[in-house]
Each structure stands twice: as structure tokens, then as C-alpha cells.
Design a protein around this motif. Structure first.
Motif, PDB file in Angstrom:
ATOM      1  N   ALA A   1     -13.192  -5.643   6.989  1.00 55.18           N
ATOM      2  CA  ALA A   1     -13.719  -3.937   6.581  1.00 55.18           C
ATOM      3  C   ALA A   1     -12.482  -3.565   5.933  1.00 55.18           C
ATOM      4  O   ALA A   1     -13.462  -1.968   5.794  1.00 55.18           O
ATOM      5  N   GLY A   2     -11.754  -3.269   5.143  1.00 54.22           N
ATOM      6  CA  GLY A   2     -11.007  -3.031   4.341  1.00 54.22           C
ATOM      7  C   GLY A   2     -10.142  -3.051   3.963  1.00 54.22           C
ATOM      8  O   GLY A   2      -9.637  -4.103   4.391  1.00 54.22           O
ATOM      9  N   TYR A   3      -8.980  -2.766   3.431  1.00 57.68           N
ATOM     10  CA  TYR A   3      -7.504  -2.879   3.661  1.00 57.68           C
ATOM     11  C   TYR A   3      -6.483  -1.531   3.118  1.00 57.68           C
ATOM     12  O   TYR A   3      -7.221  -0.684   1.571  1.00 57.68           O
ATOM     13  N   ILE A   4      -5.391  -1.972   3.058  1.00 60.71           N
ATOM     14  CA  ILE A   4      -4.512  -0.409   2.484  1.00 60.71           C
ATOM     15  C   ILE A   4      -3.077  -1.630   2.155  1.00 60.71           C
ATOM     16  O   ILE A   4      -3.146  -2.832   2.510  1.00 60.71           O
ATOM     17  N   GLU A   5      -2.928  -1.911   0.558  1.00 62.84           N
ATOM     18  CA  GLU A   5      -1.823  -2.173   0.171  1.00 62.84           C
ATOM     19  C   GLU A   5      -0.578  -1.338   0.029  1.00 62.84           C
ATOM     20  O   GLU A   5      -0.410  -0.628  -0.577  1.00 62.84           O
ATOM     21  N   LEU A   6       0.889  -1.937   1.026  1.00 61.01           N
ATOM     22  CA  LEU A   6       1.622  -0.602   0.528  1.00 61.01           C
ATOM     23  C   LEU A   6       2.965  -1.826  -0.114  1.00 61.01           C
ATOM     24  O   LEU A   6       3.186  -2.717  -0.180  1.00 61.01           O
ATOM     25  N   ASP A   7       2.761  -0.508  -1.244  1.00 59.53           N
ATOM     26  CA  ASP A   7       4.162  -1.330  -2.136  1.00 59.53           C
ATOM     27  C   ASP A   7       5.647  -0.776  -1.662  1.00 59.53           C
ATOM     28  O   ASP A   7       5.073   0.169  -2.472  1.00 59.53           O
ATOM     29  N   GLY A   8       6.097  -1.358  -1.607  1.00 61.98           N
ATOM     30  CA  GLY A   8       8.198  -0.769  -1.758  1.00 61.98           C
ATOM     31  C   GLY A   8       8.956  -1.403  -2.615  1.00 61.98           C
ATOM     32  O   GLY A   8       9.712  -1.433  -2.004  1.00 61.98           O
ATOM     33  N   ARG A   9       8.712  -1.925  -3.606  1.00 67.19           N
ATOM     34  CA  ARG A   9       8.618  -2.476  -5.027  1.00 67.19           C
ATOM     35  C   ARG A   9       9.985  -1.384  -5.199  1.00 67.19           C
ATOM     36  O   ARG A   9      11.522  -2.181  -5.715  1.00 67.19           O
ATOM     37  N   GLU A  10       9.935  -0.234  -5.453  1.00 66.24           N
ATOM     38  CA  GLU A  10      10.782   0.476  -5.924  1.00 66.24           C
ATOM     39  C   GLU A  10      11.556   1.158  -4.634  1.00 66.24           C
ATOM     40  O   GLU A  10      11.220   1.129  -3.426  1.00 66.24           O
ATOM     41  N   PRO A  11      12.398   0.627  -5.080  1.00 68.12           N
ATOM     42  CA  PRO A  11      13.312   1.458  -3.571  1.00 68.12           C
ATOM     43  C   PRO A  11      13.221   2.696  -3.770  1.00 68.12           C
ATOM     44  O   PRO A  11      12.814   3.855  -4.444  1.00 68.12           O
ATOM     45  N   GLY A  12      13.360   2.662  -2.283  1.00 68.61           N
ATOM     46  CA  GLY A  12      13.004   4.172  -1.887  1.00 68.61           C
ATOM     47  C   GLY A  12      11.751   4.972  -1.685  1.00 68.61           C
ATOM     48  O   GLY A  12      11.358   6.298  -1.135  1.00 68.61           O
ATOM     49  N   GLU A  13      10.816   4.697  -2.317  1.00 73.71           N
ATOM     50  CA  GLU A  13       9.729   4.756  -1.929  1.00 73.71           C
ATOM     51  C   GLU A  13       8.600   3.827  -1.665  1.00 73.71           C
ATOM     52  O   GLU A  13       9.073   2.204  -1.488  1.00 73.71           O
ATOM     53  N   ILE A  14       7.833   4.382  -1.113  1.00 72.50           N
ATOM     54  CA  ILE A  14       6.657   2.854  -0.971  1.00 72.50           C
ATOM     55  C   ILE A  14       4.985   3.643  -1.919  1.00 72.50           C
ATOM     56  O   ILE A  14       4.402   4.419  -1.337  1.00 72.50           O
ATOM     57  N   GLU A  15       3.902   2.908  -1.932  1.00 72.23           N
ATOM     58  CA  GLU A  15       3.193   3.201  -2.758  1.00 72.23           C
ATOM     59  C   GLU A  15       1.891   3.063  -1.602  1.00 72.23           C
ATOM     60  O   GLU A  15       1.665   1.729  -1.810  1.00 72.23           O
ATOM     61  N   LEU A  16       0.674   3.404  -1.813  1.00 79.86           N
ATOM     62  CA  LEU A  16      -0.111   3.089  -1.418  1.00 79.86           C
ATOM     63  C   LEU A  16      -1.374   2.713  -2.834  1.00 79.86           C
ATOM     64  O   LEU A  16      -1.735   3.251  -2.865  1.00 79.86           O
ATOM     65  N   ALA A  17      -0.522   1.555  -2.985  1.00 81.30           N
ATOM     66  CA  ALA A  17      -1.367   1.121  -4.106  1.00 81.30           C
ATOM     67  C   ALA A  17      -2.444   1.154  -4.337  1.00 81.30           C
ATOM     68  O   ALA A  17      -3.610   1.016  -5.548  1.00 81.30           O
ATOM     69  N   PHE A  18      -3.431   0.375  -3.172  1.00 78.58           N
ATOM     70  CA  PHE A  18      -4.907   0.827  -2.842  1.00 78.58           C
ATOM     71  C   PHE A  18      -4.995   0.590  -1.301  1.00 78.58           C
ATOM     72  O   PHE A  18      -4.406   0.149  -0.983  1.00 78.58           O
TER      73      PHE A  18
END
Length: 209
Positions: free
Chosen positions: A105-122
Motif C-alpha cells: 500500500a506504500g512505503y517510506i525509505e529511511l536513509d541514515g548514510r549521513e552520520p547523525g541524520e536520518i532522511e525520509l528519502a521517499f
């Protein structure tokens, strides 16, 4: 050098003409620096959100298209399998799949490759789930998972090609805007990355000839 080859100079106090074949969007960057209170939820019956271990690039690309084609998502469609796998199979990246009664039904991508940060990439839902309340269920759990990793900040961005209400949704979820930008790219529909009828709210301006 032709007119279309010349560098595009952005007019900061008026209109900037775009060459045919280009599309432009205003991008808003948002962030939070502490866990927010969860959004009130409704209609959460049958919903689950789980990490997909080692996502297959072909599967991911198909879901990416289902979720994002109407909103001009194309960046992952122009990547090779190897390039895409290097991101989505990275140990600091999590693809969280939303299901409704077992159906994607959908998705969220969590990108933690940058130290100290989490991006909701999509962040997105398949078309028939938009407006169902599933987005609140998904964002609450994704943010809780992101903050379990104790980042300095969690951030996301949206643009004027996204569905109406996306920016307000992020504001309600606890994000605050901190920057904006103009993004100009080749129209992915003309390159065959997206269907010609995709994103009808963004006009196609074809080059002459």
C-alpha cells in the motif's frame, strides 16, 4: 552555442523562461530535531509497516513507479540495478513497506548514510490509499523507528510536483521548513522514464521539431 545550450540564469525577482523539454519545481526542505508527538490515527485496521530485508531492485522500482509516477518521481528509474542496490541494500538504509490486509500500500525509505541524520528519502502511498488515513499510520511508525537511532535530526523534502497537501502533512507531523530551492530537470516523460500521461498537473512543453 544555441539558445537551449546557454546557461539558465534564474531571475530572483520575476519570471525565468524555461527551454522546451524542461520542468521546474519549488522544493521545500524540512527537518525536526526532537521526536514529535504522533499524529492522531484513523482507519488503521489491517495496516502493517515492516522493513524489507535486502530489497530487490526490480521489485523496488515497480513499487517506486506505482507510488510516485503521478507525482513525477523518476530519479530511481534512471539508475542501473547496481546503482539502485547500492542505496536500498546499504546497511544504513531501511525500506519500510506498508501493507493493507497483506497487500502493498506504500512505503517510506529511511536513509541514515549521513552520520547523525536520518532522511525520509521517499514517502508515499499507492493511488487508491491516498486520503485513507494510512499515511498517518505510516509516518508515526517510521518517525518512531528513525528516532530510535538517536540522530541529530530527521529531515525530508517535498516539492510542487507532489500531491496537494504533502507539505501540510509534514508540518502536522512535526517538521519545520528551513530552506527552499528551484529544481529544473529534463522532463522524464519525454525521456521515456515515465508515461506521457503521468503527472497531468505538470504540463509537457515539447521541444520544436
Amino acid at each position: 552555442m544555441t539558445a537551449t545550450d546557454a546557461p539558465l540564469l534564474l531571475n530572483l525577482d520575476g519570471y525565468t523562461p524555461l527551454p522546451p523539454g524542461k520542468v521546474a519545481a519549488i522544493v521545500t526542505m524540512l527537518e525536526m530535531t526532537a521526536p514529535p508527538p504522533p499524529l492522531p490515527e484513523r482507519a488503521s485496521e489491517g495496516l502493517t509497516l515492516e522493513r524489507v530485508p535486502c530489497p530487490d531492485p526490480g521489485w523496488y522500482r515497480a513499487l517506486f513507479r506505482r507510488v510516485g509516477e503521478d507525482w513525477m518521481w523518476f530519479s530511481r528509474l534512471r539508475m542501473s540495478d547496481a546503482e539502485l542496490a547500492a542505496i536500498i541494500q546499504h546497511p544504513e538504509v531501511e525500506v519500510l513497506l506498508l501493507r493493507k490486509d497483506g497487500v502493498e500500500a506504500g512505503y517510506i525509505e529511511l536513509d541514515g548514510r549521513e552520520p547523525g541524520e536520518i532522511e525520509l528519502a521517499f514517502v508515499g502511498l499507492v493511488p487508491d490509499m491516498v486520503g485513507s488515513g494510512a499515511g498517518r499510520f505510516m509516518i508515526n511508525r517510521a518517525l518512531a523507528r528513525a528516532w530510535e537511532r538517536q540522530p541529530r535530526r530527521v529531515h525530508v523534502h517535498t516539492c510542487t510536483h507532489d500531491k496537494q497537501g504533502a507539505l501540510l502533512f509534514y508540518l502536522k507531523a512535526g517538521f519545520r521548513p528551513y530552506a527552499s530551492a528551484v529544481e529544473i530537470v529534463d522532463d522524464p516523460r519525454l525521456a521515456g522514464l515515465l508515461a506521457r500521461e503521468a503527472a497531468p498537473h505538470v504540463p509537457v512543453i515539447r521541444p520544436a521539431g
